[in-house]
Design an enzyme around this catalytic site. Structure first.
Site, short mmCIF file in Angstrom:
data_model
loop_
_atom_site.label_atom_id
_atom_site.label_comp_id
_atom_site.label_asym_id
_atom_site.label_seq_id
_atom_site.Cartn_x
_atom_site.Cartn_y
_atom_site.Cartn_z
N LEU A 149 52.03 64.23 5.64
CA LEU A 149 52.04 63.94 4.01
C LEU A 149 51.42 65.28 3.44
CD1 LEU A 149 50.42 60.52 3.63
CD2 LEU A 149 53.02 60.95 3.27
N ALA A 150 51.60 65.44 2.26
CA ALA A 150 51.14 66.62 1.51
C ALA A 150 49.70 67.03 1.89
CB ALA A 150 51.51 66.82 0.06
N GLU A 151 48.91 65.88 1.61
CA GLU A 151 47.55 66.19 2.03
C GLU A 151 46.97 64.86 2.53
OE1 GLU A 151 47.73 69.71 -0.61
OE2 GLU A 151 48.57 67.66 -1.24
N THR A 152 45.80 65.03 3.64
CA THR A 152 45.18 63.78 3.82
C THR A 152 43.78 64.18 3.40
OG1 THR A 152 46.51 63.37 5.73
CG2 THR A 152 44.22 62.76 6.05
N HIS A 204 45.49 64.62 -6.39
CA HIS A 204 46.01 63.42 -6.06
C HIS A 204 45.28 62.82 -4.98
CE1 HIS A 204 48.26 65.12 -2.96
NE2 HIS A 204 48.68 64.15 -2.33
#
Length: 260
Positions: free
Chosen positions: A44-47, A73
């Site tokens: 994903l874009a960020e964890t 987010h």
């Protein structure tokens, strides 16, 4: 070891909207390489990862290719996890991070307000590779951590189709294109040419730059922001001195465990 994991869609009231973040509640900090591997696996874009120590929280964020210094987010998603799964009596939580102390407040509406630093940008020359990538010359460019490129209209932002390869090597974490909005005070789309996911659905951290810029241009401190990605995201923004407040909703998608 088993680690609780949650996936939350942030800055949206609708499942499959906004920006999805994976959140891992760790008992203690694992090695940086393990955190990076988890982020790669989640894709994903960020964890986001957080650890509780003496009633306080430390938070870090990893993209699949690197750690990042601030992520909106995933912070909103981490706060949602704490408020809804870990301690439903809480209405405010503070995080220690690479960008200082960040706080999140649960509103009566169920929305969550983030308290972030303000990063006012300074005007810079428009890079030629930006002009080449968008096949048009923007109105102006401004820089802080990210490069902000101002377009003529909301329609131009919505219809932009940049050559992502030409945006590599700019030297900024993200590139934001933005314009005065017709459906909001301002609109944006945000790109990271170095990432596996080159367009980010909703980028809270870049609004730490966009909000002070548009507050100055529009002469107002309360702003409605709309990020025009395919998933879309809505952020109610407020500028107070050197802080930017961003309010948005979050929707849970999954909860479970990973094993490492």
């Amino acid at each position: 070891m088993k680690i609780p994991i949650y996936q939350i869609d942030s800055f949206t009231k609708t499942l499959f909207g906004g920006n999805p973040a994976a959140i891992c509640h760790l008992p203690y900090w694992l090695s940086d390489q393990t955190l990076q591997n988890i982020a790669i696996e989640n894709n994903l874009a960020e964890t986001g990862f957080f650890v509780e120590k003496d009633g306080k929280y430390e938070i870090r964020w990893f993209m699949p290719h690197a750690e990042i210094d601030l992520c909106g987010h995933a912070t909103l998603a981490a706060a949602y996890v704490i408020f809804n799964y870990l301690d439903t009596t809480l209405t405010k939580v503070s995080f220690s991070s690479l960008s200082g102390i960040l706080s999140a407040t649960k509103e009566d509406s169920g929305a969550i307000t983030l308290d972030f630093p303000s990063w006012p940008p300074k005007q810079v020359p428009i890079p030629q590779q930006v002009i080449d990538a968008f096949k048009a010359k923007p109105l102006a460019a401004f820089a802080a951590r990210d490069l902000v490129v101002v377009m003529e209209s909301e329609e131009e932002v919505l219809n932009a189709d940049p050559d992502i390869n030409l945006l590599k090597g700019l030297g900024y974490v993200c590139l934001a294109i933005t314009a005065k909005g017709t459906s909001a005070d301002f609109v944006s789309r945000i790109f990271d040419a170095e990432a596996d996911i080159p367009e980010d659905p909703v980028t809270g951290s870049t609004h730490a730059i966009l909000v002070p810029y548009w507050a100055d241009v529009l002469g107002k401190t309360e702003l409605c922001a709309l990020q025009l990605s395919k998933r879309r995201g809505e952020i109610a923004c407020r500028l107070e001195g050197e802080r930017v407040f961003m309010t948005g909703f979050a929707v849970p998608y999954l909860s479970g465990f990973i094993e490492v």
